[in-house]
Design an enzyme around this catalytic site. Structure first.
Site, PDB file in Angstrom:
ATOM      1  CD  GLU A 331       0.004  -1.529   2.972  1.00 19.08           C
ATOM      2  OE1 GLU A 331       0.590  -1.723   4.041  1.00 19.08           O
ATOM      3  OE2 GLU A 331      -0.346  -2.447   2.211  1.00 19.08           O
ATOM      4  CG  ASP A 373      24.724  21.601 -28.965  1.00 20.13           C
ATOM      5  OD1 ASP A 373      25.145  21.108 -27.909  1.00 20.13           O
ATOM      6  OD2 ASP A 373      24.174  22.714 -29.017  1.00 20.13           O
ATOM      7  CG  ASP A 648      21.781  25.794 -27.403  1.00 21.75           C
ATOM      8  OD1 ASP A 648      21.853  25.355 -28.568  1.00 21.75           O
ATOM      9  OD2 ASP A 648      22.680  26.461 -26.871  1.00 21.75           O
ATOM     10  CG  ASP A 652      19.456  21.676 -31.297  1.00 16.08           C
ATOM     11  OD1 ASP A 652      19.985  20.942 -32.153  1.00 16.08           O
ATOM     12  OD2 ASP A 652      20.053  22.596 -30.715  1.00 16.08           O
ATOM     13  CG  ASN A 741       1.496  -5.291   6.192  1.00 16.10           C
ATOM     14  OD1 ASN A 741       2.468  -5.740   5.591  1.00 16.10           O
ATOM     15  ND2 ASN A 741       0.584  -4.545   5.611  1.00 16.10           N
ATOM     16  CG  ASP A 745       3.254  -1.237   5.162  1.00 13.01           C
ATOM     17  OD1 ASP A 745       4.070  -1.851   4.444  1.00 13.01           O
ATOM     18  OD2 ASP A 745       2.031  -1.466   5.154  1.00 13.01           O
TER      19      ASP A 745
END
Length: 906
Positions: A331, A373, A648, A652, A741, A745
């Site tokens: 959960e 580039d 940039d 591009d 549990n 958790d």
């Protein structure tokens, strides 16, 4: 008709239709009305349009702009806004795992409203949902704050007052108002719907509106433009530029006739806004989630049947099966995913990386090919004019003068080389531009021609017939300019450009290229028949004057950054518009194995299959245009690579959209920033490398939680099945399973703040649902071996072998089960030996220690009677330590075998 009238509400569609159909009809009607209005604007003379929007050729005053901004609102359109906090809160509880828990809680409440398990399940639901809401709410606010670091502006002409001279300056797109005069150049986004007043060689990409992949030419417009024939589709009007499109080349000035929701693009925004398509990250989480749910749906009925038949108490068996279902439900997964992404985005912002889309973090970590580039990433992006040479290679001030005049008078997009020429002249004061020249016209730069020209009037010289003498000065790539030349300037004389001379000057340019210099050619001609306007066809019969050679030195950090990326499994491919010689020299200087440099013209001759093979083995691509860049990215993706593209420029934008993760910089042109998923606040591969590390850390911590939870849950279910089949009482009460549990958790909440081993960060990472299942069925049963060992110890050593002593048995297994689950966190989080070779971060250490202490305290606590616990004897704890040590040892051995066999761990 005045364009200042806000758009009227759409008429409602006839009743009897679905809500979606009515909304679609309203959007269609609104778009049609806006289209008709724009078509009318297109057909009117420019003077009339200025009157309609109540402005002048000088533009609005600042006061008028402020009033119109207040009247019309910000220049924004409908988009995916973050929902209100209460909607986010509701959404945080809307996931399959929470649904399972709510259903199980309802069943338990129906069975027994006083069952404490209902409270524990409610606590689990509350913790998971509220923490997820808090993380997503924080991440949304952080993302908004980060996006504000990246602003998009446009050039607007305004006046200080009614009698003041107009001034052009940059304003944010949101502050553009009807009546503003907007200046456009290559790389600009169109900020609103514009009626062109003047334009020159304007090419506009309208793919966002029309789907056309190629840019569309707009009409060369002059101040006295009378409009065109009215067209039904404003996209087709050649004197309109519409919001959402972008300039690829040319220059223009336009008056804003509509902003925000009143634009053609804005009228369609209702249909454009909506959920984004599933990303690789979303799809991975979804697959893993339903894998775990399917596993739960298979195992829980088996547990129920085994307990019911062996114990005979079907009610108790049902509650126990419900508790097992809770134990199998991860959960906290949505919360852990949200926390990981939010923390990753904030951490990356500290490293000068702005994340526009949170899920792009995972794609950045999965990237195994980076296309980049050259300028600014491998080099200093600090262009300096190194030399200005005549056709013999000697420095010549006349070449500098012509180069300066071209750079000084152009009104389009000035690049770094233009600025370097201007700076060199300003510093040396070698050229003085005075009343000798005045601007006549220009032919702007574009990426197909790779050159630009200005036409100047020699004010002091009259040509034939007493007319003004016009001179064209062209500057651009050597090959493109030479193709237009018929003569060259040799010691002040014009000499015919023979094939031998052409080879000589080409060789001179190449020699400078080999030195790592970028070379531009400068050419000129006196116009025979002067006129007011010029076009590309006039670039002919030029005389070559000489060359401008520029130096952009390699970055000192580039070689180190490239080695860092290579160490992390990322192949860097350089994709540049520069020529082959310069590209090869720079790449070699920073340590890239160049090999054969592939040029753009070679790519055009290849089909897609051949291009995929070529792209895979090529490191440097030179002289490539925007379309070719996008083809390279598509080819690499088709080969199965996760591709990042760093760029940039306007050239591009297409490749940025094609890449798995588009990366740009805050100094990029507008459309590049808009196309990118991630923006670097510093154009440096070192910054990008840090972003990749954070992306892999984010993904790694998510996978940790999934594998910890899946393997632990599988082992627990296997242990429950064995115990249920052979033990005459319940091996653990349902309430104990729920408490176990819950504690586990809570201990897992620190997972997003864990560190990752260096070895994990060296390779690109991606989702592998089959690998998760294999991990679960391999590692999970190890805990069952020692659970069964604890069953035997409790049964034989402590005589917990009957219903009267079942609480002792259950308490002993509870403590061992919780501590082994907690230890598995440290065993799984690293492929190394935990605590010795790799230690968890302090938040994980603190949470696991708290979980262990809680497990040891509960059987002795005041809560023990209500939960069914009894105090454990002192003799239990040496056995517990032995079981846990043996468990860790065997897990480490299986881990070593697993890594050796499957070549992976997390």
């Amino acid at each position: 008709m005045t364009m200042l009238t806000p758009r009227s509400p759409a008429k409602l569609a006839p009743p009897g239709r679905s809500r979606r159909e009515r909304k679609a009809a309203e959007l269609e009607a609104g778009t049609r009305r806006v289209g008709e209005r724009l078509a009318a604007v297109s057909s009117r003379p420019a003077v009339r349009v200025l009157q309609d929007v109540d402005t002048s050729r000088g533009g609005l005053t600042h006061a008028e702009a402020a009033l119109r901004l207040e009247r019309h609102g910000a220049n924004t359109i409908a988009h995916e806004r973050a929902p209100r906090w209460f909607a986010q809160l509701a959404k945080a509880f809307w996931n399959p795992f929470i649904g399972v828990l709510v259903f199980l809680a309802a069943v338990m409440f129906w069975q027994d409203p006083a069952d404490p398990g209902v409270v524990i399940l409610s606590a689990m639901v509350g913790i998971s949902g509220l923490l997820r809401f808090w993380q997503e709410y924080r991440s949304g606010r952080a993302a908004d704050a980060l996006k504000k670091l990246v602003t998009t502006t446009c050039a607007v002409q305004r006046r200080a007052g009614s009698g003041s001279a107009p001034t052009t300056f940059e304003v944010p797109l949101e502050q553009v108002v009807p009546g503003d005069l907007v200046k456009l150049a290559a790389g600009d986004l169109i900020p609103a719907d514009l009626r062109l007043l003047t334009s020159k060689d304007l090419m506009v990409s309208q793919a966002s509106l029309s789907g056309e992949s190629l840019p569309v030419a707009k009409a060369d417009t002059r101040a006295e433009d009378l409009g065109q024939h009215e067209t039904a589709d404003p996209v087709e009007a050649d004197n309109l530029c519409l919001m959402g499109t972008s300039v690829t080349s040319g220059t223009a000035t336009g008056v804003v006739v509509a902003t925000g929701g009143d634009t053609y693009f804005g009228s369609m925004a209702g249909s454009l806004a909506g959920e984004r398509p599933q990303t690789n990250f979303d799809d991975g989480v979804r697959k893993v989630s339903f894998l775990l749910i399917r596993f739960m749906l298979v195992m829980v009925p088996v547990v129920f049947m085994v307990n019911g038949f062996t114990k005979g108490d079907w009610d108790e068996a049902f509650l126990f099966a419900v508790a097992v279902a809770v134990g199998l439900t991860p959960e906290m997964l949505p919360m852990v995913v949200s926390a990981n992404l939010a923390r990753g985005a904030v951490a990356m912002s500290r490293r000068k990386v702005v994340v526009k889309r949170l899920n792009a973090i995972q794609n950045l970590g999965a990237m195994d090919v980076l296309c980049t580039d050259k300028t600014g990433t491998l080099t200093e992006d600090r262009i300096a004019l190194d030399r200005y040479l005549d056709v013999h290679g000697a420095e010549d001030a006349e070449v500098l003068e012509y180069g300066y005049l071209n750079a000084h008078f152009q009104t389009g997009l000035k690049n770094l080389m233009d600025q370097a020429v201007i700076d060199r002249v300003d510093e040396a004061e070698e050229v003085v531009v005075d009343a000798r020249f005045s601007m006549v016209d220009e032919i702007p730069f574009d990426f197909a021609r790779r050159r630009m020209s200005v036409v100047l009037n020699r004010n002091s010289v009259l040509g034939a017939g007493g007319r003004a003498e016009h001179v064209m000065i062209t500057k651009g790539a050597v090959e493109e300019v030479l193709d237009l030349c018929t003569h060259l300037r040799d010691r002040g004389e014009s000499v015919e450009l023979t094939e031998r001379l052409r080879q000589d000057v080409t060789r001179l340019a190449e020699e400078n290229n080999r030195r790592g210099l970028r070379v531009l050619a400068v050419a000129t001609r006196t116009v025979d028949a002067p006129r007011a306007a010029y076009c590309v066809a006039d670039e002919e019969r030029l005389t070559l004057v000489g060359f401008l050679a520029f130096l952009d030195p390699p970055k000192a950090s580039a070689a180190t950054a490239l080695r860092g990326l290579a160490d992390k499994g990322i192949a860097v491919k350089v994709v540049t518009g520069d020529n082959e010689l310069v590209a090869a020299r720079v790449c070699a200087d920073v340590g890239i194995e160049v090999g054969h440099v592939v040029s753009g013209c070679e790519l055009d001759a290849l089909d897609e299959e051949a291009l995929r093979a070529l792209a895979a083995r090529t490191t440097v691509f030179a002289k490539v245009n925007p379309v070719q860049k996008a083809r390279i990215v598509r080819a690499l993706r088709a080969e199965g690579h996760t591709v990042g593209f760093l760029g940039d420029g306007i050239n591009d934008a297409a490749a940025l959209r094609e890449a798995d993760v588009g990366i740009s910089v805050d100094t990029a042109v507008d459309i590049a920033k808009e196309s990118a998923d991630i923006i670097l606040l510093e154009k440096d591969l070192t910054v990008l490398e840090q972003g990749v590390v954070q992306g892999r850390t984010t993904f790694g911590n998510t996978i940790k939680y999934i594998k910890m939870t899946a393997s632990s849950n599988f082992g627990n279910v296997f242990s429950v099945l064995v115990a249920s089949a052979f033990i005459p009482f319940q091996p653990m009460l349902a309430i104990m399973l729920l408490v176990q549990n819950l504690v586990y958790d809570i201990a897992q909440l620190a997972t997003p703040w864990d560190r990752m081993d260096e070895e994990y960060l060296r390779k690109p990472r991606n989702w592998d649902a089959k690998g998760i299942f294999r991990f679960m069925v391999t590692i999970g049963p190890i805990s069952s071996i020692f659970d069964i060992a604890m069953f035997v110890i409790m049964w034989n050593v402590f005589a917990a072998d009957n219903e009267a002593a079942q609480s002792l048995f259950q308490s002993g297994w509870f403590v061992e089960g919780l501590l082994s689950q907690t230890l598995i966190v440290h065993m799984i989080r690293t492929r190394k030996i935990p605590f010795v070779q790799s230690r968890a971060s302090w938040p994980v250490m603190v949470m696991t220690v708290l979980a262990v202490l809680t497990g040891l305290w509960l059987p002795f606590s005041p809560l023990a009677p209500s939960l069914g616990f009894v105090a454990l004897p002192a003799g239990y704890f040496p056995w517990l330590i032995g079981v846990l040590l043996a468990y860790c040892t065997l897990t480490q051995l299986v881990k070593t075998w697993y890594i050796r066999t499957f070549k992976t761990w997390l």
